[in-house]
Design a protein around this motif. Structure first.
Motif, mmCIF file in Angstrom:
data_model
loop_
_atom_site.group_PDB
_atom_site.id
_atom_site.type_symbol
_atom_site.label_atom_id
_atom_site.label_comp_id
_atom_site.label_asym_id
_atom_site.label_seq_id
_atom_site.Cartn_x
_atom_site.Cartn_y
_atom_site.Cartn_z
ATOM 1 N N SER A 55 5.886 66.142 35.017
ATOM 2 C CA SER A 55 7.591 64.946 34.084
ATOM 3 C C SER A 55 6.969 63.218 34.577
ATOM 4 C CB SER A 55 8.751 65.515 35.024
ATOM 5 O OG SER A 55 8.389 65.009 37.110
ATOM 6 N N TYR A 78 9.661 60.309 28.546
ATOM 7 C CA TYR A 78 10.544 61.024 27.475
ATOM 8 C C TYR A 78 11.634 60.007 26.611
ATOM 9 C CZ TYR A 78 9.262 65.650 29.581
ATOM 10 O OH TYR A 78 8.819 66.514 30.101
ATOM 11 N N TYR A 118 15.229 59.449 25.349
ATOM 12 C CA TYR A 118 16.575 59.489 25.749
ATOM 13 C C TYR A 118 17.609 58.333 24.778
ATOM 14 C CZ TYR A 118 15.164 61.866 29.804
ATOM 15 O OH TYR A 118 14.298 62.484 30.874
ATOM 16 N N THR A 176 16.426 59.115 34.518
ATOM 17 C CA THR A 176 15.522 59.535 34.120
ATOM 18 C C THR A 176 14.331 59.805 35.005
ATOM 19 O OG1 THR A 176 15.219 57.362 33.511
ATOM 20 C CG2 THR A 176 16.378 58.015 31.759
ATOM 21 N N ASP A 202 15.154 66.226 37.505
ATOM 22 C CA ASP A 202 15.672 66.871 37.132
ATOM 23 C C ASP A 202 16.579 65.511 36.598
ATOM 24 O OD1 ASP A 202 18.085 68.602 36.175
ATOM 25 O OD2 ASP A 202 18.869 67.632 38.276
ATOM 26 N N TYR A 219 18.349 63.183 32.905
ATOM 27 C CA TYR A 219 19.083 64.152 31.894
ATOM 28 C C TYR A 219 19.726 63.076 31.297
ATOM 29 C CZ TYR A 219 22.335 64.363 36.422
ATOM 30 O OH TYR A 219 23.010 64.619 37.394
ATOM 31 N N ARG A 254 25.534 68.248 30.742
ATOM 32 C CA ARG A 254 24.565 67.147 30.888
ATOM 33 C C ARG A 254 24.026 67.692 29.620
ATOM 34 N NH1 ARG A 254 23.668 68.034 37.744
ATOM 35 N NH2 ARG A 254 25.720 66.276 37.708
ATOM 36 N N TYR A 281 20.067 67.522 28.228
ATOM 37 C CA TYR A 281 18.466 66.959 28.591
ATOM 38 C C TYR A 281 17.749 67.425 27.079
ATOM 39 C CZ TYR A 281 19.626 68.808 33.357
ATOM 40 O OH TYR A 281 19.697 69.390 34.761
ATOM 41 N N ASP A 332 13.258 67.939 25.677
ATOM 42 C CA ASP A 332 12.197 68.943 26.571
ATOM 43 C C ASP A 332 11.440 68.189 25.268
ATOM 44 O OD1 ASP A 332 13.313 69.519 23.872
ATOM 45 O OD2 ASP A 332 12.668 71.598 24.708
ATOM 46 N N HIS A 349 16.783 67.314 21.730
ATOM 47 C CA HIS A 349 17.997 66.998 23.257
ATOM 48 C C HIS A 349 18.960 68.352 23.195
ATOM 49 C CE1 HIS A 349 16.892 63.594 22.646
ATOM 50 N NE2 HIS A 349 18.031 62.676 23.437
ATOM 51 N N ARG A 355 22.266 71.677 28.714
ATOM 52 C CA ARG A 355 21.562 72.628 29.193
ATOM 53 C C ARG A 355 23.266 73.086 30.386
ATOM 54 N NH1 ARG A 355 17.456 71.022 34.224
ATOM 55 N NH2 ARG A 355 17.263 73.524 35.004
#
Length: 252
Positions: free
Chosen positions: A20, A25, A27, A57, A61, A63, A86, A88, A90, A97, A100
């Motif tokens: 990560s 990512y 969002y 972010t 973890d 989200y 929440r 997430y 991937d 999105h 989760r």
């Protein structure tokens, strides 16, 4: 099998932690709000309002948290609590999105567990007591009252064993009873604790739970029971005759 799945999940999460830091990512807050709204409607049949969101972010973890209240204008007693879904992401640079976990599920799970635990303790020959669950959550969600989106709403055909076998759980169990019940069972306080813990370990054999047993003088317990059943929890004025707390973690 549940142990193997949980170990594989832990390994996957660890891999995600390592990668990560080097990934960036995307969002999309609007997409997260849309997904949370659809999720609450599809899974629970609930409309939502007063929606707020925030982004986490940084770290492993990461989200988008979507907080809201239920839109229950026609309800006789509207639920005024704030809940959260929440969302997430991937994939680096992707817009995949997905929901989760959420904490609204706890409004179904906790009453179910409290009712089922009541039957379990009665089945051990105890008549006068109060038992309730505390901080139930699905292992890996990392926060009390949160459950993965795959968690199904308990129904009348489910038992506590069904839920415990299907999901990896973390919870607290508190049992309070008067000295008269201990005397009736002709057990020492310590033996009574082990009777409860041994029985609960057969139910939550692959889960994590904390058992807290408290015994009170008979004259105190009547007031304590009334206070607990009325959702009053100010018990500092009552000194326990005996109390014991222990964590049980038979997995991982």
């Amino acid at each position: 099998m549940k142990r193997f799945i949980a170990l594989m999940t832990t390994a996957a999460l660890a891999t995600g932690m390592l990668s990560s830091c080097s990934k960036k990512y995307h969002y999309d807050t609007d997409k997260a709000i849309s997904l949370a709204t659809e999720y609450m409607k599809d899974k629970y049949g609930k409309d939502i309002k007063d929606i707020e969101s925030y982004k986490k972010t940084h770290g492993s973890d990461a989200y988008i948290g979507v907080k809201f209240k239920l839109d229950e204008i026609d309800a006789e007693t509207p639920d005024t609590n704030t809940y959260e879904v929440r969302v997430y992401v991937d994939g680096e640079g992707k817009e995949n999105h997905y929901v989760r976990c959420d904490n609204y599920m706890d409004t179904y799970v906790k009453p179910f567990f409290d009712s089922q635990l009541n039957q379990v303790i009665k089945g051990l020959g105890v008549d006068d007591f109060v038992v309730f669950s505390e901080g139930i959550h699905e292992y890996g969600t990392k926060l009390s009252c949160y459950y993965y989106s795959s968690f199904e709403i308990p129904n009348k055909t489910n038992t506590i064993e069904d839920i415990a076998q299907k999901h990896c759980l973390n919870l607290g169990i508190s049992i309070k009873l008067p000295r008269s019940e201990v005397d009736k069972l002709t057990l020492s306080s310590n033996d009574l604790f082990h009777m409860f813990s041994n029985n609960l370990q057969t139910i939550f054999e692959d889960d994590i739970f904390r058992l807290y047993l408290t015994e009170y003088e008979n004259e105190d317990f009547s007031s304590i029971k009334t206070a607990l059943l009325d959702k009053g929890v100010l018990l500092n004025d009552y000194k326990p005759y005996y109390s014991k707390e222990e964590y049980f973690n038979s997995k991982y």
